[in-house]
Motif scaffolding. Structure first.
Motif, PDB file in Angstrom:
ATOM      1  N   THR A   1       1.066  -1.070   0.017  1.00 55.37           N
ATOM      2  CA  THR A   1      -0.068  -0.457  -0.157  1.00 55.37           C
ATOM      3  C   THR A   1       0.807   1.213   0.260  1.00 55.37           C
ATOM      4  O   THR A   1       1.970   1.121   0.824  1.00 55.37           O
ATOM      5  CB  THR A   1      -1.237   0.031   0.906  1.00 55.37           C
ATOM      6  OG1 THR A   1      -1.613  -1.523   1.346  1.00 55.37           O
ATOM      7  CG2 THR A   1      -1.764   1.602   1.093  1.00 55.37           C
TER       8      THR A   1
ATOM      9  N   LYS B   1       2.527   6.044  -9.399  1.00 50.53           N
ATOM     10  CA  LYS B   1       1.557   6.485  -9.346  1.00 50.53           C
ATOM     11  C   LYS B   1       1.881   7.655  -8.020  1.00 50.53           C
ATOM     12  O   LYS B   1       1.335   8.695  -8.658  1.00 50.53           O
ATOM     13  CB  LYS B   1       0.677   5.830  -7.762  1.00 50.53           C
ATOM     14  CG  LYS B   1      -0.196   6.162  -6.702  1.00 50.53           C
ATOM     15  CD  LYS B   1      -1.559   5.907  -7.934  1.00 50.53           C
ATOM     16  CE  LYS B   1      -2.595   7.034  -7.991  1.00 50.53           C
ATOM     17  NZ  LYS B   1      -3.666   6.824  -8.439  1.00 50.53           N
TER      18      LYS B   1
ATOM     19  N   LEU C   1       4.614  -0.212  -8.573  1.00 49.84           N
ATOM     20  CA  LEU C   1       3.396   0.672  -8.154  1.00 49.84           C
ATOM     21  C   LEU C   1       3.675   2.375  -7.702  1.00 49.84           C
ATOM     22  O   LEU C   1       2.794   3.216  -8.121  1.00 49.84           O
ATOM     23  CB  LEU C   1       2.933   0.255  -5.985  1.00 49.84           C
ATOM     24  CG  LEU C   1       1.289   0.275  -6.666  1.00 49.84           C
ATOM     25  CD1 LEU C   1       0.368   0.565  -7.256  1.00 49.84           C
ATOM     26  CD2 LEU C   1       1.237  -0.193  -5.048  1.00 49.84           C
TER      27      LEU C   1
ATOM     28  N   TRP D   1      -2.929   5.702  -1.420  1.00 49.60           N
ATOM     29  CA  TRP D   1      -3.593   6.822  -2.905  1.00 49.60           C
ATOM     30  C   TRP D   1      -3.128   5.196  -3.424  1.00 49.60           C
ATOM     31  O   TRP D   1      -3.861   5.113  -4.593  1.00 49.60           O
ATOM     32  CB  TRP D   1      -1.607   7.085  -3.291  1.00 49.60           C
ATOM     33  CG  TRP D   1      -2.019   8.351  -2.761  1.00 49.60           C
ATOM     34  CD1 TRP D   1      -2.353   9.905  -3.442  1.00 49.60           C
ATOM     35  CD2 TRP D   1      -0.322   8.994  -1.626  1.00 49.60           C
ATOM     36  NE1 TRP D   1      -2.308  10.538  -2.796  1.00 49.60           N
ATOM     37  CE2 TRP D   1      -1.051  10.372  -1.633  1.00 49.60           C
ATOM     38  CE3 TRP D   1      -0.064   8.122  -1.374  1.00 49.60           C
ATOM     39  CZ2 TRP D   1      -0.422  10.953  -1.496  1.00 49.60           C
ATOM     40  CZ3 TRP D   1       0.787   9.334  -0.567  1.00 49.60           C
ATOM     41  CH2 TRP D   1       0.566  10.394   0.058  1.00 49.60           C
ATOM     42  N   ALA D   2      -2.602   3.926  -3.441  1.00 49.89           N
ATOM     43  CA  ALA D   2      -2.813   2.751  -4.230  1.00 49.89           C
ATOM     44  C   ALA D   2      -2.704   1.735  -3.170  1.00 49.89           C
ATOM     45  O   ALA D   2      -1.695   1.762  -2.424  1.00 49.89           O
ATOM     46  CB  ALA D   2      -1.835   3.161  -5.076  1.00 49.89           C
ATOM     47  N   GLN D   3      -2.960   0.048  -3.825  1.00 49.80           N
ATOM     48  CA  GLN D   3      -3.136  -0.541  -3.405  1.00 49.80           C
ATOM     49  C   GLN D   3      -2.627  -1.993  -4.586  1.00 49.80           C
ATOM     50  O   GLN D   3      -3.063  -1.943  -5.837  1.00 49.80           O
ATOM     51  CB  GLN D   3      -3.463  -1.437  -2.642  1.00 49.80           C
ATOM     52  CG  GLN D   3      -4.101  -0.528  -1.110  1.00 49.80           C
ATOM     53  CD  GLN D   3      -4.024  -1.306  -0.630  1.00 49.80           C
ATOM     54  OE1 GLN D   3      -5.935  -1.715  -0.744  1.00 49.80           O
ATOM     55  NE2 GLN D   3      -4.263  -1.517   1.375  1.00 49.80           N
TER      56      GLN D   3
END
Length: 314
Positions: free
Chosen positions: A134, A179, A175, A148-150
């Motif tokens: 994450t 991102k 990731l 923000w993202a996973q």
């Protein structure tokens, strides 16, 4: 070019640092001080320090970041971004506030599950089917920032903490690099659901003592969760012995946990909890190196017979 202070210590963070350094201006790398390792206690640089030196980047190594000269130097650098990946210390709020854009952490779990210092270990110990990475905004509270993202990966019974660290290091790298442009452009993170929060505190010394009364599959989870850096131990034939690899078996038994249910020249099957059994594949007696079970049975374990209780219950 966007400027970055990168913070990390173990090998997990190295691919992430290397990728960031290719695309952004890394002003400095903050990592843990050199530590003594091995029987000779020789000082060793962290993997991140070694990578930073190869990249020609300034390295800061405060024993404790808060209140240190290194903290003042890092704040003075006034980076656009602070990026952390398994650094190993809390970051003072005044340092987080020094980032002109934000501070991003690459965390090795699918938050809000497993906040804390040992998320990968607990994902294996608890028998999870998947884990992941994450990207979160760093705040004063541990791993509590918005996300923000996973990215998720499956866990298999062949995995241990080492293999999962390696996989998630690359997943986290990819990731983050995907991102970061959005984060730099001002994308806001999504708050975590506090109702779903769980924790993964650092493994304690007491937890390294394996519980032979657990069912074999759960015992194997602990063995793999503590491998390869820590190693779980049992009292075997009256001595502390680490179990590095075991195999849960389908067979059942009425024998007491720790009792030998099968013994041959190259095989040792022991009872665990709930009537389950497991084969010991690799172990390590105190003061010796790791050895396959056949070597142990031909040496220190040559007197072991079926029916012997060789492992003491906790």
């Amino acid at each position: 070019m966007t400027s970055v202070i990168f913070m990390g210590t173990p090998q997990f963070a190295v691919p992430i640092l290397e990728a960031v350094a290719k695309e952004y201006d890394v002003l400095a790398v903050v990592t843990q001080p050199d530590r003594p390792v091995g029987r000779r206690q020789k000082l060793a640089q962290s993997p991140v320090k070694q990578a930073a030196l190869k990249l020609g980047v300034k390295v800061l190594q405060p024993e404790k970041l808060s209140g240190s000269p290194e903290l003042a130097e890092a704040i003075e650098l006034a980076p656009d971004l602070i990026i952390t990946a398994a650094y190993g210390q809390f970051l003072p709020t005044k340092f987080l506030n020094a980032a002109k854009i934000t501070a991003v952490n690459v965390h090795g779990s699918l938050l809000p599950k497993y906040r804390g210092g040992a998320p990968i270990q607990y994902s294996i110990i608890n028998g999870d089917q998947e884990t992941g990475v994450t990207l979160i905004q760093m705040v004063k509270k541990m791993d509590a920032g918005g996300m923000w993202a996973q990215a998720a990966i499956p866990l298999t019974r062949a995995d241990d903490t080492g293999t999962v660290f390696d996989k998630l290091s690359l997943v986290g790298r990819d990731l983050l690099m995907k991102k970061l442009p959005d984060i730099i452009a001002g994308e806001a993170p999504t708050p975590q659901d506090e109702k779903l929060v769980t924790f993964s505190p650092t493994i304690s010394k007491d937890q390294e003592h394996l519980d032979i009364t657990l069912p074999a599959e759960k015992l194997d989870n602990w063995v793999r969760g503590l491998r390869p850096e820590i190693g779980g131990w049992v009292t075997l034939l009256g001595e502390r012995v680490k179990l590095w690899a075991i195999t849960p078996l389908d067979g059942t038994t009425e024998a007491k946990p720790g009792t030998v249910v099968e013994r041959s020249k190259k095989r040792l099957v022991v009872a665990a909890g709930a009537g389950t059994t497991f084969a010991i594949n690799t172990l390590q007696p105190a003061g010796k190196g790791q050895q396959p079970i056949a070597a142990f049975l031909n040496g220190a374990g040559r007197s072991i017979q079926e029916g012997d209780q060789i492992i003491a219950e906790n």
